[in-house]
Design an enzyme around this catalytic site. Structure first.
Site, PDB file in Angstrom:
ATOM      1  N   ARG A 180       0.800  -1.220   0.000  1.00  0.00           N
ATOM      2  CA  ARG A 180       0.000   0.000   0.000  1.00  0.00           C
ATOM      3  C   ARG A 180       0.836   1.275   0.000  1.00  0.00           C
ATOM      4  NH1 ARG A 180      -4.462  -1.323   4.426  1.00  0.00           N
ATOM      5  NH2 ARG A 180      -4.340   0.948   4.547  1.00  0.00           N
ATOM      6  N   GLU A 194       2.024  -8.921  15.363  1.00  0.00           N
ATOM      7  CA  GLU A 194       1.137  -9.479  16.388  1.00  0.00           C
ATOM      8  C   GLU A 194       1.398 -10.992  16.523  1.00  0.00           C
ATOM      9  OE1 GLU A 194      -3.639  -9.278  17.447  1.00  0.00           O
ATOM     10  OE2 GLU A 194      -2.872  -8.490  15.556  1.00  0.00           O
TER      11      GLU A 194
END
Lengths: 174, 174
Positions: free
Chosen positions: B62, B99
């Protein structure tokens, strides 16, 4: 800015990448040079200036490099086409064959409406498989493909043949 | 082009993406609108106009959306930072925690030289983990980070704290 800079001088040949026998055309030296980058964008855009393009569409990740710069130069919007599961809204998708297995490209269903005029952009035309799937995706939503523009075309892989319905432009031919 | 268009009107909220409890800020309607896209690029660039930027760097995928458009607007080059194994030439790399598990960002060793002035760009500042790793990567090569510019900052995730050594700019704050 010189309109006809020798852009090939900024493309680096890397033998045996990503595997033995493949000669990779590395455009990162071109990207890193402000003048060469700007010239590359101008030359990607040149044949489509004044041709009424609503949006420019490109497939991640490398297609994104030129996508919004080409869009801005044409006063168009930008539509990202992504791999499976990356887009958050409702999507349309098209599967296509790769050398090993299959892959899927997706686009938001509201990204292109019937009659939207679309220019497809990518850095490289090799076999044309991903681009053919991306074009099919745009057409599934009713978009009209006004053209395809690539920085590099590797003619030995015959990608142009797979895309011969379209107005296809390449800046650098190998 | 209106310099202060209401860009937030082009950002779509998508609840529970990519998982339950997450509100995703979808910028694809902004990208698809020519005027909003152009305005977003101008506003990403605004604080760094005239500040001597040699290259703009961004992390795939992105980050690439705004990378070369911002680079062109600043008359700079563009340096792609990629995930492991994608770049063909010699690379420098930095690992960082996610994470679940770890990830790696890479850049070509010749993309940035000691003293190269770099502007980092991305669409979204969330936890700042990937951007912190990308900055470390540029600094490993001797580059000087002149600033960071994001389209969206999610202040609730405290990414700015992790990047407080830098001149950090965000166009839209949530």
């Amino acid at each position: 800015m010189p309109a006809k800079m020798d852009l090939k001088a900024f493309v680096r040949d890397i033998p045996d990448f990503p595997k033995a026998g493949i000669l990779f055309r590395d455009i990162t030296p071109l990207l890193a040079d402000a003048e060469a980058l700007s010239c590359a964008i101008d030359r990607l855009v040149e044949p489509f200036k004044g041709k009424e393009i609503d949006v420019v569409a490109a497939v991640e990740a490398r297609g994104f490099i030129f996508g919004s710069a080409v869009a801005r130069a044409l006063e168009a919007g930008f539509v990202p086409i992504r791999k499976k599961g990356k887009l958050p809204f409702q999507t349309e998708s098209v599967g296509y064959g790769l050398e090993y297995g299959r892959d899927v490209v997706e686009v938001h269903t509201d990204a292109v409406r019937p009659g939207t005029k679309v220019l497809m952009v990518d850095d490289l035309l090799a076999t044309g498989g991903t681009m053919a799937a991306a074009c099919q995706l745009i057409e599934k939503l009713g978009g009209t493909i006004r053209g395809l523009t690539f920085l590099i075309e590797l003619t030995g892989l015959n990608g142009r043949k797979k895309l011969n319905r379209y107005d296809l432009h390449a800046v650098l031919i190998y």
